[in-house]
Design a protein around this motif. Structure first.
Motif, mmCIF file in Angstrom:
data_model
loop_
_atom_site.group_PDB
_atom_site.id
_atom_site.type_symbol
_atom_site.label_atom_id
_atom_site.label_comp_id
_atom_site.label_asym_id
_atom_site.label_seq_id
_atom_site.Cartn_x
_atom_site.Cartn_y
_atom_site.Cartn_z
ATOM 1 N N LEU A 43 -17.932 7.320 30.447
ATOM 2 C CA LEU A 43 -17.527 5.903 30.033
ATOM 3 C C LEU A 43 -15.868 5.963 29.827
ATOM 4 N N LEU A 44 -15.411 7.098 29.391
ATOM 5 C CA LEU A 44 -13.910 6.731 28.904
ATOM 6 C C LEU A 44 -13.295 6.777 30.306
ATOM 7 N N ARG A 45 -13.655 7.641 31.638
ATOM 8 C CA ARG A 45 -12.848 7.513 32.854
ATOM 9 C C ARG A 45 -13.312 6.390 33.417
ATOM 10 N N CYS A 46 -14.304 5.643 33.144
ATOM 11 C CA CYS A 46 -14.552 4.131 33.785
ATOM 12 C C CYS A 46 -13.471 3.261 33.255
ATOM 13 N N ILE A 47 -13.136 3.479 31.992
ATOM 14 C CA ILE A 47 -12.067 2.613 31.354
ATOM 15 C C ILE A 47 -10.931 2.532 32.005
ATOM 16 N N MET A 82 -3.528 8.994 28.670
ATOM 17 C CA MET A 82 -4.618 9.785 28.709
ATOM 18 C C MET A 82 -4.377 11.336 28.312
ATOM 19 N N ILE A 83 -4.940 11.815 27.257
ATOM 20 C CA ILE A 83 -4.956 13.042 26.454
ATOM 21 C C ILE A 83 -6.317 14.002 26.885
ATOM 22 N N PHE A 84 -6.194 15.020 27.202
ATOM 23 C CA PHE A 84 -7.235 15.871 27.577
ATOM 24 C C PHE A 84 -7.213 17.180 26.671
ATOM 25 N N GLN A 85 -8.450 17.826 26.571
ATOM 26 C CA GLN A 85 -8.833 19.048 25.911
ATOM 27 C C GLN A 85 -7.710 20.143 26.302
ATOM 28 N N GLN A 86 -7.484 20.243 27.327
ATOM 29 C CA GLN A 86 -6.819 21.507 27.891
ATOM 30 C C GLN A 86 -5.160 21.156 28.217
ATOM 31 N N VAL A 193 -13.019 10.455 22.618
ATOM 32 C CA VAL A 193 -14.470 10.723 22.748
ATOM 33 C C VAL A 193 -14.195 12.375 22.036
ATOM 34 N N THR A 194 -15.600 12.537 21.329
ATOM 35 C CA THR A 194 -15.286 13.529 20.663
ATOM 36 C C THR A 194 -16.992 14.158 20.195
ATOM 37 N N HIS A 195 -17.072 15.440 19.920
ATOM 38 C CA HIS A 195 -18.438 15.762 19.578
ATOM 39 C C HIS A 195 -18.301 16.249 17.977
ATOM 40 N N GLN A 196 -17.039 16.112 17.465
ATOM 41 C CA GLN A 196 -16.895 16.450 16.250
ATOM 42 C C GLN A 196 -16.971 15.315 15.197
ATOM 43 N N MET A 197 -17.829 15.408 14.292
ATOM 44 C CA MET A 197 -18.061 14.253 13.479
ATOM 45 C C MET A 197 -16.710 14.218 12.471
ATOM 46 N N SER A 198 -16.011 15.379 12.050
ATOM 47 C CA SER A 198 -14.821 15.269 11.276
ATOM 48 C C SER A 198 -13.729 14.213 11.867
ATOM 49 N N VAL A 199 -13.638 14.292 13.250
ATOM 50 C CA VAL A 199 -12.573 13.766 13.896
ATOM 51 C C VAL A 199 -13.005 12.037 13.782
ATOM 52 N N VAL A 200 -14.303 11.582 13.904
ATOM 53 C CA VAL A 200 -14.703 10.323 13.802
ATOM 54 C C VAL A 200 -14.437 9.894 12.204
#
Length: 321
Positions: A43-47, A82-86, A193-200
Motif C-alpha cells: 500500500l505504501l508503494r502504491c501511494i 522515501m526512507i527504507f529499512q536498509q 509502515v511498521t510492525h513495532q507498536m512502540s513506533v506507533v
C-alpha cells in the motif's frame, strides 16, 4: 492530502489489497501496521506510484496518480520522500554526494544546492559528517543521512518503510524524535509502515491496521489502542480474556491522560476500596505527548458499586464491558 477509495491489487493471482478506504490528512503522522504479508508495504508503494493497482482511486495532493503518464509519474515521485529499512546509501559516495544524488536523478535545477544540502544535514544533526563515507557511520547516522536525502527535494510527504527495524531501541527513539521534529517544523505529512507498536505509540496520531490485505481498523491511534479491537489484540500478542464467571463484571478503564493523581491507579484502587479484583489485561504507555492506556479488571457483582463510586470520585474515565 492522501485519499484512497476502494483500492484493490492482485499479484500472481493472489489478492494483496482488497477494498482499501483510507484518508490521511495534511500534517498527520500515520502508522500502517500489520503482520508480515498484511499488505502494508504494498500500500505504501502504491501511494508513491512504485506499485500499480487493479481498481479503485488513489489521490495524493489532489493528483489522481493512476491517471498519470510515465513522465508525469516521474515528476510526481520527486515530491515524495522515501526512507527504507536498509538505508540504501551509495557506499562509494560521501554523505554530501549521497544527499545530492536525488537532485541528479531528477535533473533538478534547484538554486543554492550546496546551501540546501548543508541545511538538511544540520536538521538531521550530521553537519560534521558531510565528507564521510557510509562505512564510517553508525546505523543511526546512516539512517539520518537517508532522511536528509529524502528531504533534499522539499517533499510534502515522507514515506517510511520499516525505517527503524534495523536499529536498537535507543537509536530508534532518536530517529522517532527526529521524524516528529520534521513533521512539526516542516509540516511534512509522514506515513510510517511498521510492525513495532512502540513506533506507533511514539509518534503516530492516526493509524490503520491491515490484515490479509484488508483494512481492519483505522482512525485516531490512541482511540484504537484504548478500544483494543480484536485485530490489534492479536497483532500485539496480548491475551484478551473476555470470558468469566457469571457473578463477575468486567470494567474497562480508559486512562486518556494521567495526572499525578492517577499514578498507580490499580494499587490505589485495591488499597483504598479494599476490593479484591483481577487484572485481565492492559497497560499504560507513553504516546507522543501524553500517557494513556486501557486496563480491564474483573470484579464480583457485589463489589461493583464500590469500584464504580471510587472511579467516579477520582475522575478516571472508564466504561463497563
Amino acid at each position: 492530502m492522501i485519499e484512497i477509495r476502494n483500492l484493490s491489487k492482485t499479484f500472481d493471482g493472489k489478492q494483496v489489497l482488497q477494498g482499501i478506504d483510507l484518508v490521511i490528512e495534511k500534517g498527520d503522522i500515520y502508522g500502517l501496521v500489520g503482520v508480515s504479508g498484511a499488505g502494508k508495504s504494498t500500500l505504501l508503494r502504491c501511494i508513491n506510484g512504485l506499485e500499480s493497482f487493479d481498481s479503485g482511486d488513489l489521490i495524493v495532493d489532489s493528483v489522481q496518480i493512476n491517471r498519470l503518464s510515465n513522465k508525469e509519474l516521474r515528476y510526481f515521485r520527486s515530491g515524495i520522500g522515501m526512507i527504507f529499512q536498509q538505508f540504501s546509501l551509495l557506499e562509494r559516495k560521501t554523505v554530501y554526494e549521497n544527499i545530492l544524488f536525488p537532485l541528479k536523478c531528477f535533473k533538478s535545477k534547484m538554486n543554492n544546492v550546496d546551501q540546501r544540502i548543508r541545511e538538511v544535514l544540520e536538521l538531521v544533526e550530521l553537519s560534521d559528517k558531510i565528507n564521510m563515507l557510509p562505512r564510517q557511520l553508525s546505523g543511526g547516522q546512516k539512517q539520518r543521512v537517508a532522511i536528509a536525502r529524502a528531504l533534499i527535494m522539499n517533499p510534502k510527504i515522507l514515506l517510511c518503510d520499516e525505517a527503524t527495524s534495523a536499529l536498537d531501541p535507543n537509536i530508534t527513539q532518536s530517529i522517532l524524535e527526529l521524524l516528529k521534529k520534521i513533521n512539526r517544523e516542516l509540516g511534512i505529512t509522514i506515513v510510517v509502515v511498521t510492525h513495532q507498536m512502540s513506533v506507533v505509540k511514539g509518534i503516530c496520531n492516526k493509524m490503520g491496521v491491515l490484515s490479509s490485505g484488508k483494512l481492519k481498523a483505522a482512525g485516531n491511534a490512541q482511540e484504537i489502542f484504548l478500544n483494543t479491537p480484536e485485530i490489534l489484540d492479536d497483532f500485539m500478542g496480548e491475551e484478551n480474556y473476555r470470558d468469566g464467571t457469571s457473578d463477575q463484571k468486567k470494567i474497562k478503564l480508559e486512562i486518556i491522560q494521567r495526572s499525578g493523581e492517577n499514578d498507580d491507579i490499580l494499587s490505589r484502587l485495591a488499597i483504598e476500596t479494599g476490593v479484591k479484583f483481577e487484572l485481565v489485561w492492559g497497560g499504560l504507555s507513553k504516546y507522543s505527548d501524553s500517557i494513556a492506556g486501557a486496563l480491564m479488571i474483573r470484579v464480583h457483582e457485589e463489589e461493583y458499586s464500590r469500584i464504580e463510586d471510587y472511579l467516579d470520585k477520582h475522575r478516571v474515565e472508564w466504561r463497563k464491558l
